[in-house]
Scaffold this motif. Structure first.
Motif, PDB file in Angstrom:
ATOM      1  N   ASN A  21      -6.978  -3.036   2.117  1.00 48.90           N
ATOM      2  CA  ASN A  21      -6.600  -2.346   2.743  1.00 48.90           C
ATOM      3  C   ASN A  21      -5.838  -3.476   3.181  1.00 48.90           C
ATOM      4  O   ASN A  21      -6.995  -4.300   3.663  1.00 48.90           O
ATOM      5  CB  ASN A  21      -6.910  -1.478   3.752  1.00 48.90           C
ATOM      6  CG  ASN A  21      -5.640  -0.948   4.171  1.00 48.90           C
ATOM      7  OD1 ASN A  21      -4.540  -1.214   4.733  1.00 48.90           O
ATOM      8  ND2 ASN A  21      -6.329  -0.236   5.470  1.00 48.90           N
ATOM      9  N   TYR A 170      -2.558   3.566   0.152  1.00 47.81           N
ATOM     10  CA  TYR A 170      -1.538   4.660   0.386  1.00 47.81           C
ATOM     11  C   TYR A 170       0.505   3.662   0.434  1.00 47.81           C
ATOM     12  O   TYR A 170       0.611   4.414   0.864  1.00 47.81           O
ATOM     13  CB  TYR A 170      -1.552   4.850   2.205  1.00 47.81           C
ATOM     14  CG  TYR A 170      -3.141   6.029   2.138  1.00 47.81           C
ATOM     15  CD1 TYR A 170      -2.848   6.908   1.113  1.00 47.81           C
ATOM     16  CD2 TYR A 170      -3.931   6.146   3.421  1.00 47.81           C
ATOM     17  CE1 TYR A 170      -4.334   7.894   1.835  1.00 47.81           C
ATOM     18  CE2 TYR A 170      -4.556   6.931   4.013  1.00 47.81           C
ATOM     19  CZ  TYR A 170      -4.483   8.018   3.062  1.00 47.81           C
ATOM     20  OH  TYR A 170      -6.211   9.016   3.169  1.00 47.81           O
ATOM     21  N   TYR A 171      -0.253   2.276   0.066  1.00 49.88           N
ATOM     22  CA  TYR A 171       0.865   1.462   0.831  1.00 49.88           C
ATOM     23  C   TYR A 171       1.271   0.268  -0.731  1.00 49.88           C
ATOM     24  O   TYR A 171       0.501   0.365  -1.447  1.00 49.88           O
ATOM     25  CB  TYR A 171       0.282   0.598   2.041  1.00 49.88           C
ATOM     26  CG  TYR A 171      -0.344   1.367   3.048  1.00 49.88           C
ATOM     27  CD1 TYR A 171      -0.225   2.617   4.038  1.00 49.88           C
ATOM     28  CD2 TYR A 171      -1.712   0.871   3.065  1.00 49.88           C
ATOM     29  CE1 TYR A 171      -0.131   2.471   4.540  1.00 49.88           C
ATOM     30  CE2 TYR A 171      -2.254   1.981   4.233  1.00 49.88           C
ATOM     31  CZ  TYR A 171      -1.786   2.353   4.562  1.00 49.88           C
ATOM     32  OH  TYR A 171      -2.371   3.033   5.970  1.00 49.88           O
ATOM     33  N   ARG A 218       5.954  -2.513   4.669  1.00 43.08           N
ATOM     34  CA  ARG A 218       4.924  -1.972   3.664  1.00 43.08           C
ATOM     35  C   ARG A 218       5.356  -0.325   3.929  1.00 43.08           C
ATOM     36  O   ARG A 218       6.074  -0.123   4.742  1.00 43.08           O
ATOM     37  CB  ARG A 218       4.060  -1.910   5.362  1.00 43.08           C
ATOM     38  CG  ARG A 218       2.593  -1.239   4.023  1.00 43.08           C
ATOM     39  CD  ARG A 218       1.181  -1.732   5.232  1.00 43.08           C
ATOM     40  NE  ARG A 218       1.979  -0.052   6.343  1.00 43.08           N
ATOM     41  CZ  ARG A 218       0.092  -0.084   6.654  1.00 43.08           C
ATOM     42  NH1 ARG A 218      -0.929  -0.532   6.568  1.00 43.08           N
ATOM     43  NH2 ARG A 218       0.586   0.944   7.761  1.00 43.08           N
ATOM     44  N   SER A 220       4.921   3.558   3.696  1.00 42.00           N
ATOM     45  CA  SER A 220       3.223   4.219   2.870  1.00 42.00           C
ATOM     46  C   SER A 220       3.503   5.843   2.534  1.00 42.00           C
ATOM     47  O   SER A 220       5.128   6.329   2.623  1.00 42.00           O
ATOM     48  CB  SER A 220       2.795   5.192   4.593  1.00 42.00           C
ATOM     49  OG  SER A 220       2.504   5.647   3.975  1.00 42.00           O
TER      50      SER A 220
END
Length: 244
Positions: A21, A170-171, A218, A220
């Protein structure tokens, strides 16, 4: 190790995160095991594996029992695993994780731990419900849409010719320097405000993570594919508006 020794310190642990992450970088089990064994051989006391996102990938989640076979019994005593339910079930606010370690480590934590290591009522309730249902089944409503959104996102970004970083998790990070230059913006923070106010799209400026991220946003995609597609369309509408 040498750097720590020069300052009169020791390295307590090496942390390996996969998927990472925020970039989503992943390492194969063999790569993780090689890094861990190298660290232990160099004198690192413990290796901590952060697997919080490992269910949210296109592959199967990590198999702890199979992974442990890559180490000797002595090495296993120096391994610690964080295997979280927070990201697998989409409950970012429950902040719950499993900690798997040797008896020696668990006893130490039990003696020194504060109340902050005790899961809240809601976090425990979510965990119990997930395991009563079966964890794979409980996580499927999140895992499948996120993985589908990731595939859709990659296809969309490739079609638009955008430069991006897209791992697992997620990103995605999208490079937006051309649009910043058109407006004379020094960083993506101004772009983030513009997209939110004008197009109702929330992105996180890359400079919130590092000065090197000031030309990135970023994005998501922890959403159903149709929602992700709608957000991508608004992103392109916003970028197109900056070209006029």
């Amino acid at each position: 190790m040498a750097y720590a020794a020069r300052h009169g310190r020791k390295v307590a642990a090496l942390i390996l995160t996969s998927p990472d992450n925020p970039t989503g970088l992943t390492y194969s089990p063999e790569q993780q095991a090689h890094l861990a064994r190298t660290a232990l051989a160099a004198g690192v006391a413990y290796v901590i594996f952060d697997w919080m996102y490992h269910y949210i990938t296109d592959e199967s989640p990590m198999d702890l029992n199979a992974f442990l076979r890559l180490f000797t019994p002595e090495e296993r005593q120096r391994l610690i695993f964080m295997d979280g339910i927070t990201k697998s079930l989409g409950g970012s606010n429950i902040r719950n994780a499993h900690l798997i370690a040797s008896q020696e480590v668990i006893r130490f934590l039990t003696v020194w731990a504060t109340h902050s290591t005790v899961p809240t009522y809601y976090a425990m309730a979510v965990a119990v419900a997930a395991y009563e249902m079966g964890f794979a089944e409980a996580s499927r409503p999140l895992v499948e849409p996120v993985n589908a959104s990731r595939r859709l996102l990659k296809e969309f970004l490739d079609e638009q010719g955008l430069h991006y970083i897209l791992g697992k998790g997620y990103y995605a990070f999208i490079h937006v320097r051309p649009w910043l230059e058109r407006r004379g913006w020094a960083s993506a923070e101004a772009l983030g405000g513009f997209l939110a106010e004008t197009f109702g799209l929330a992105v996180v400026p890359g400079d919130y993570f590092s000065p090197y991220g000031r030309e990135w946003i970023r994005f998501s995609y922890a959403l159903p594919p149709e929602t992700t597609l709608g957000a991508l369309q608004r992103l392109m509408e916003g970028l197109s508006a900056l070209e006029r």
